[in-house]
Design a protein around this motif. Sequence first.
Motif, PDB file in Angstrom:
ATOM      1  N   ILE A  28      39.401  16.043  48.359  1.00  0.00           N
ATOM      2  CA  ILE A  28      38.098  16.531  47.889  1.00  0.00           C
ATOM      3  C   ILE A  28      38.193  16.966  46.437  1.00  0.00           C
ATOM      4  O   ILE A  28      39.129  17.657  46.032  1.00  0.00           O
ATOM      5  CB  ILE A  28      37.615  17.714  48.757  1.00  0.00           C
ATOM      6  CG1 ILE A  28      37.359  17.233  50.194  1.00  0.00           C
ATOM      7  CG2 ILE A  28      36.339  18.317  48.175  1.00  0.00           C
ATOM      8  CD1 ILE A  28      36.993  18.353  51.146  1.00  0.00           C
ATOM      9  N   ILE A  29      37.217  16.539  45.651  1.00  0.00           N
ATOM     10  CA  ILE A  29      37.068  16.979  44.266  1.00  0.00           C
ATOM     11  C   ILE A  29      35.729  17.707  44.167  1.00  0.00           C
ATOM     12  O   ILE A  29      34.691  17.173  44.560  1.00  0.00           O
ATOM     13  CB  ILE A  29      37.098  15.801  43.285  1.00  0.00           C
ATOM     14  CG1 ILE A  29      38.449  15.087  43.352  1.00  0.00           C
ATOM     15  CG2 ILE A  29      36.827  16.276  41.861  1.00  0.00           C
ATOM     16  CD1 ILE A  29      38.552  13.892  42.427  1.00  0.00           C
ATOM     17  N   GLU A  30      35.747  18.913  43.641  1.00  0.00           N
ATOM     18  CA  GLU A  30      34.514  19.676  43.438  1.00  0.00           C
ATOM     19  C   GLU A  30      34.063  19.536  42.002  1.00  0.00           C
ATOM     20  O   GLU A  30      34.813  19.800  41.064  1.00  0.00           O
ATOM     21  CB  GLU A  30      34.723  21.145  43.790  1.00  0.00           C
ATOM     22  CG  GLU A  30      34.947  21.391  45.281  1.00  0.00           C
ATOM     23  CD  GLU A  30      34.773  22.850  45.663  1.00  0.00           C
ATOM     24  OE1 GLU A  30      33.844  23.496  45.130  1.00  0.00           O
ATOM     25  OE2 GLU A  30      35.571  23.338  46.481  1.00  0.00           O
ATOM     26  N   ARG A  31      32.836  19.079  41.821  1.00  0.00           N
ATOM     27  CA  ARG A  31      32.235  18.946  40.504  1.00  0.00           C
ATOM     28  C   ARG A  31      30.757  19.342  40.607  1.00  0.00           C
ATOM     29  O   ARG A  31      30.044  18.910  41.515  1.00  0.00           O
ATOM     30  CB  ARG A  31      32.305  17.506  39.987  1.00  0.00           C
ATOM     31  CG  ARG A  31      33.702  16.973  39.729  1.00  0.00           C
ATOM     32  CD  ARG A  31      34.302  17.525  38.430  1.00  0.00           C
ATOM     33  NE  ARG A  31      35.523  16.800  38.067  1.00  0.00           N
ATOM     34  CZ  ARG A  31      36.732  17.079  38.536  1.00  0.00           C
ATOM     35  NH1 ARG A  31      36.875  18.071  39.399  1.00  0.00           N
ATOM     36  NH2 ARG A  31      37.787  16.384  38.151  1.00  0.00           N
ATOM     37  N   ASN A  32      30.309  20.165  39.685  1.00  0.00           N
ATOM     38  CA  ASN A  32      28.881  20.498  39.562  1.00  0.00           C
ATOM     39  C   ASN A  32      28.276  21.017  40.868  1.00  0.00           C
ATOM     40  O   ASN A  32      27.128  20.719  41.207  1.00  0.00           O
ATOM     41  CB  ASN A  32      28.090  19.282  39.066  1.00  0.00           C
ATOM     42  CG  ASN A  32      28.660  18.708  37.780  1.00  0.00           C
ATOM     43  OD1 ASN A  32      29.264  19.413  36.976  1.00  0.00           O
ATOM     44  ND2 ASN A  32      28.473  17.414  37.579  1.00  0.00           N
ATOM     45  N   GLY A  33      29.066  21.764  41.605  1.00  0.00           N
ATOM     46  CA  GLY A  33      28.575  22.354  42.843  1.00  0.00           C
ATOM     47  C   GLY A  33      28.582  21.428  44.034  1.00  0.00           C
ATOM     48  O   GLY A  33      28.087  21.797  45.105  1.00  0.00           O
ATOM     49  N   LEU A  34      29.142  20.223  43.887  1.00  0.00           N
ATOM     50  CA  LEU A  34      29.207  19.265  44.986  1.00  0.00           C
ATOM     51  C   LEU A  34      30.651  18.972  45.359  1.00  0.00           C
ATOM     52  O   LEU A  34      31.524  18.895  44.490  1.00  0.00           O
ATOM     53  CB  LEU A  34      28.507  17.952  44.601  1.00  0.00           C
ATOM     54  CG  LEU A  34      26.993  18.003  44.416  1.00  0.00           C
ATOM     55  CD1 LEU A  34      26.481  16.651  43.940  1.00  0.00           C
ATOM     56  CD2 LEU A  34      26.302  18.400  45.716  1.00  0.00           C
ATOM     57  N   ARG A  35      30.892  18.794  46.646  1.00  0.00           N
ATOM     58  CA  ARG A  35      32.219  18.439  47.149  1.00  0.00           C
ATOM     59  C   ARG A  35      32.220  16.943  47.464  1.00  0.00           C
ATOM     60  O   ARG A  35      31.569  16.500  48.419  1.00  0.00           O
ATOM     61  CB  ARG A  35      32.540  19.258  48.409  1.00  0.00           C
ATOM     62  CG  ARG A  35      32.742  20.739  48.122  1.00  0.00           C
ATOM     63  CD  ARG A  35      32.678  21.592  49.385  1.00  0.00           C
ATOM     64  NE  ARG A  35      33.666  21.203  50.378  1.00  0.00           N
ATOM     65  CZ  ARG A  35      34.939  21.604  50.387  1.00  0.00           C
ATOM     66  NH1 ARG A  35      35.380  22.426  49.435  1.00  0.00           N
ATOM     67  NH2 ARG A  35      35.759  21.223  51.335  1.00  0.00           N
TER      68      ARG A  35
END
Length: 315
Positions: free
Chosen positions: A132-139
């Motif tokens: 999982i990569i978290e970016r801009n509040g999304l997983r």
Amino acid sequence: MPVLLLLAQVSLSAVGDIRLDGPVGELIGRHGPEHPTAAVREALKADIVFGNLECSVTTRGTKQAKTWNFRAPSENLASLKEGGFDVLNLANNHSMDYGTEGFLDTLAAVKKRGFIAVGGGKNIEQAEKLRIIERNGLRVGFLGLTSTFPPEAWARRKKPGVAYSNFKRFPELIRRAKKDCDILVVSFHGGTELALEPNQIQKAFAHMAVDAGADLILGHHPHVLQAVELYKGKTILYSLGNFLFVSPAPETRTTVIAKAALGRGGVESIEFVPLDTHWGQPILAPEEGRKAAYEALNRLGALSQHPEIFRLASP
């Protein structure tokens, strides 16, 4: 704040096959690690950049009994750092070209360079693990699976290897993974080399994966571009073709960077940047290559029927 979360978006650039030895390795040796992606680096930029690493990364190991064996030194991974890559799929038919020793070296080298590897591990649990990569509040979650042989390369409970797409097991794997992320991207390595159309295994896998919860399927192995399909509102890219990979067949030169805008509901749009693989240093495709890319991607009518979702980038 709730409104902002609903509008959250992540950009993903995805490409096809990457081989860091052979002609690409020679370019790195002559001109440095920045050379292979220099002409397309701006086009690659995104919150997350994905590619299929189709070679062992090692100087050791036992060459396996197969037609083609690919092996690159770990320093060649610097080219992928220069290109901004984040996620590398290892679930393919070349990750174990130099046996278990070479494969474990590959895992270590990829991790040391700061990449996230999917589809391979020291055992089946690690090979099938959701990343999982978290970016801009999304997983954004990634899984890698392959239908390719040899079976000796498949991970087992106590054996290193790649994640095999067992049709009895993978739907449940995807269902569980989707519960842990907002957007699920599944990399699938399978199909028939040089075939212009996806085969029945590719279609069956992709449809079952979407039914189980996948939001985006990224396909590779055929070495040529294949069609885009919109299935139950989800996007299937059956084959992204080559990227940093030189094949003798001229039809393998046409490829794309798929630049996807991901939202909480999955893929919101994809812009395709047509490229020519250009003997190991991809360049923006001339008009002839742009037409070939459009025709390949549109074989199932997805681009012409859904221009609000799929489009070619401006030249």
